[in-house]
Write an enzyme that holds these catalytic residues in place. Structure first.
Site, PDB file in Angstrom:
ATOM      1  NE  ARG A  18      -1.968  -1.282   3.567  1.00 60.14           N
ATOM      2  CZ  ARG A  18      -2.212  -0.883   4.804  1.00 60.14           C
ATOM      3  NH1 ARG A  18      -3.315  -0.215   5.094  1.00 60.14           N
ATOM      4  NH2 ARG A  18      -1.377  -1.155   5.782  1.00 60.14           N
ATOM      5  CG  ASN A  36      -3.816  -4.244   3.731  1.00 61.16           C
ATOM      6  OD1 ASN A  36      -3.353  -4.238   2.601  1.00 61.16           O
ATOM      7  ND2 ASN A  36      -3.051  -4.165   4.807  1.00 61.16           N
TER       8      ASN A  36
END
Length: 95
Positions: A18, A36
């Site tokens: 990320r 996530n």
């Protein structure tokens, strides 16, 4: 302008996916977000110029060192005119 929703599976959590994606997206000049999911996948939305979105998607299909992408499912969305001129790409809380 192009806007896509991407679901990425594989070893994509706990490997910096990320935060590296945020850096890649900011350098490409696209907007959007990444998070996530509880099932171990990563969910993202990316919007910007066609070539910039394509470059981010290319990275998303590879992922960071230490990660392993098994699939990146891309769904085309309608671009949002309100995002023109913004450059925010955020890491969101887990979904």
């Amino acid at each position: 302008m192009r806007r896509v929703h991407v679901s990425v599976t594989g070893t994509v959590q706990g490997v910096g996916y990320r935060y590296t994606l945020q850096h890649v997206a900011q350098r490409a000049g696209v907007t959007g977000w990444v998070r996530n999911l509880r099932d171990g996948s990563v969910d993202a939305e990316v919007e910007g110029e066609d070539a910039a979105v394509d470059a981010v998607l290319d990275w998303m299909r590879q992922g960071p060192p230490g990660g392993h992408v098994t699939s990146a499912h891309v769904v085309e969305l309608v671009p949002t005119p309100a995002s023109a001129g913004t450059s925010s790409f955020e890491v969101r809380r887990d979904g």
